[in-house]
Design a protein around this motif. Structure first.
Motif, PDB file in Angstrom:
ATOM      1  N   ILE A 189      53.985  51.691  61.454  1.00 14.05           N
ATOM      2  CA  ILE A 189      54.310  52.074  62.833  1.00 14.05           C
ATOM      3  C   ILE A 189      55.156  53.346  62.832  1.00 14.05           C
ATOM      4  O   ILE A 189      54.911  54.275  63.617  1.00 14.05           O
ATOM      5  N   ILE A 190      56.163  53.413  61.956  1.00 11.77           N
ATOM      6  CA  ILE A 190      56.990  54.623  61.867  1.00 11.77           C
ATOM      7  C   ILE A 190      56.121  55.832  61.549  1.00 11.77           C
ATOM      8  O   ILE A 190      56.242  56.897  62.179  1.00 11.77           O
ATOM      9  N   THR A 191      55.229  55.689  60.590  1.00 12.78           N
ATOM     10  CA  THR A 191      54.377  56.798  60.160  1.00 12.78           C
ATOM     11  C   THR A 191      53.468  57.262  61.278  1.00 12.78           C
ATOM     12  O   THR A 191      53.342  58.469  61.544  1.00 12.78           O
ATOM     13  N   MET A 192      52.813  56.331  61.952  1.00 13.60           N
ATOM     14  CA  MET A 192      51.897  56.692  63.031  1.00 13.60           C
ATOM     15  C   MET A 192      52.637  57.278  64.235  1.00 13.60           C
ATOM     16  O   MET A 192      52.199  58.262  64.836  1.00 13.60           O
ATOM     17  N   ALA A 193      53.761  56.666  64.597  1.00 14.79           N
ATOM     18  CA  ALA A 193      54.523  57.141  65.748  1.00 14.79           C
ATOM     19  C   ALA A 193      55.050  58.554  65.523  1.00 14.79           C
ATOM     20  O   ALA A 193      55.037  59.394  66.432  1.00 14.79           O
ATOM     21  N   THR A 194      55.505  58.838  64.305  1.00 11.86           N
ATOM     22  CA  THR A 194      56.000  60.177  63.991  1.00 11.86           C
ATOM     23  C   THR A 194      54.873  61.192  64.114  1.00 11.86           C
ATOM     24  O   THR A 194      55.031  62.257  64.730  1.00 11.86           O
ATOM     25  N   ARG A 195      53.708  60.872  63.533  1.00  7.29           N
ATOM     26  CA  ARG A 195      52.544  61.764  63.631  1.00  7.29           C
ATOM     27  C   ARG A 195      52.197  62.052  65.103  1.00  7.29           C
ATOM     28  O   ARG A 195      51.973  63.202  65.486  1.00  7.29           O
ATOM     29  N   ASP A 196      52.170  61.008  65.929  1.00  7.55           N
ATOM     30  CA  ASP A 196      51.796  61.176  67.328  1.00  7.55           C
ATOM     31  C   ASP A 196      52.809  62.027  68.085  1.00  7.55           C
ATOM     32  O   ASP A 196      52.440  62.851  68.935  1.00  7.55           O
ATOM     33  N   SER A 197      54.087  61.848  67.785  1.00  8.12           N
ATOM     34  CA  SER A 197      55.118  62.614  68.491  1.00  8.12           C
ATOM     35  C   SER A 197      55.071  64.090  68.110  1.00  8.12           C
ATOM     36  O   SER A 197      55.319  64.960  68.948  1.00  8.12           O
ATOM     37  N   VAL A 198      54.741  64.379  66.856  1.00  8.28           N
ATOM     38  CA  VAL A 198      54.609  65.771  66.410  1.00  8.28           C
ATOM     39  C   VAL A 198      53.477  66.456  67.168  1.00  8.28           C
ATOM     40  O   VAL A 198      53.610  67.594  67.648  1.00  8.28           O
ATOM     41  N   ALA A 199      52.333  65.778  67.304  1.00  4.98           N
ATOM     42  CA  ALA A 199      51.196  66.347  68.024  1.00  4.98           C
ATOM     43  C   ALA A 199      51.542  66.607  69.481  1.00  4.98           C
ATOM     44  O   ALA A 199      51.172  67.652  70.045  1.00  4.98           O
TER      45      ALA A 199
END
Length: 315
Positions: A120-130
């Motif tokens: 979840i941390i990994t996916m959420a970080t990726r999404d916030s960067v985009a």
């Protein structure tokens, strides 16, 4: 927070390797096909009202992966019997935990005991960067959650480090100088409390000659007396946009943190800074690759660890 206006440009990037260690892209396709969209929706909802969630999640992800690997150990709350990683001084200003909680709650409804807090941390970080204008890269998933979280294990690189000192910390995690210079580019949407750079200012009585005088004056006024500790943007130009302006700023001696400025002054890292400043697309591609690489540090996989039901507590 100051008003801002920008156009979000999403660059879709596929890393050169879709499988990192025992992780793989699409790990939840069969067991929880909506996992990524559930996380993305939570992040989008938060970003609409608080775009500063991007640097918050980037910091959380970094602080998690650099201590015992990317195993969500940073999320664990302390108990009477154990002082967890959250209690360490560098982690006391980490935020965004409630977003992870919300995503986990929604995922537990859709597919109980399936998606790890580490993923979840990994996916959420990726999404916030985009959402902030950075690369929209694919991330391999399949991490499991760790079973240990101790305050004493936290040993993170200091913002007061030189380039060689910082590189030793990154090298210990299998990351290169290029990875380090790239990942520090996340400071393009970051901020820091005055306590992390006050010693560089004229108001300290020992001004750092490598800092632009105009920036020194601005930050000295912002930080005020020693007993106050407000925050300053690390990219004073496009503070909430994920772009390559951070590198332009440090080339103009406008690096806020000591390590930021040292990147453009050290002969080993200066050419990389110049390259990223000249070519934003190269930086974004490099950032996507470096994030995937960082996200694979000492991951817990297979039958090791667990899938937490509550990200703040071991099962």
């Amino acid at each position: 927070m100051a008003a801002f206006l920008f156009i979000v440009c999403v660059l879709v990037i596929s890393p050169s390797l879709s499988v990192i260690a025992d992780l793989r892209v699409g790990f939840y396709d069969a067991t929880c096909p909506k996992a990524e969209s559930i996380v993305r929706q939570v992040v989008e909802n938060r970003f609409r009202t608080d775009p500063s969630i991007t640097p918050a999640l980037l910091r959380m992800h970094f602080h998690d992966c650099f201590v015992r690997g990317c195993d969500a150990s940073i999320l664990i709350d302390s108990t009477q019997a154990n002082s967890a990683e959250k209690e360490a001084v560098p982690n006391q200003t980490v935020r965004g935990y409630e977003l992870i909680d919300e995503a986990k709650k929604n995922l537990e409804v859709a597919c109980p005991s399936t998606v790890s807090c580490a993923d979840i941390i990994t996916m959420a970080t990726r999404d916030s960067v985009a959402l902030a204008g950075g690369p929209n890269y694919t991330v391999p998933t399949g991490r499991r959650d760790g079973l240990v979280s101790n305050e004493g294990d936290v040993n993170l690189p200091s913002p007061r480090f030189t380039v060689p000192q910082a590189l030793r910390s990154f090298s210990d995690k299998g990351l290169t100088l290029n990875d380090m210079v790239t990942l520090l580019g996340a400071h393009t949407v970051g901020f820091a409390h005055c306590s992390f750079f006050r010693s560089r200012l004229s108001s300290s009585g020992r001004p750092d000659p490598t800092m632009d005088p105009a920036l020194d004056a601005t930050l000295s006024k912002l930080c005020g007396p020693a007993d106050s500790n407000p925050r300053a943007f690390l990219d004073q130009n496009t503070s909430l946009v994920f772009d390559n302006q951070y590198y332009h700023q440090v080339m103009l001696n406008r690096g806020v943190l000591h390590i930021d400025q040292q990147l453009s002054l050290d002969k080993s890292s200066a050419p990389m800074v110049s390259n990223f400043a000249k070519n934003g697309a190269v930086f974004q591609q490099s950032f996507a690759n470096a994030m995937v690489k960082m996200g694979s540090i000492q991951v817990v996989v297979g039958t090791d660890g667990e899938i937490r039901k509550n990200c703040r507590a071991f099962n």
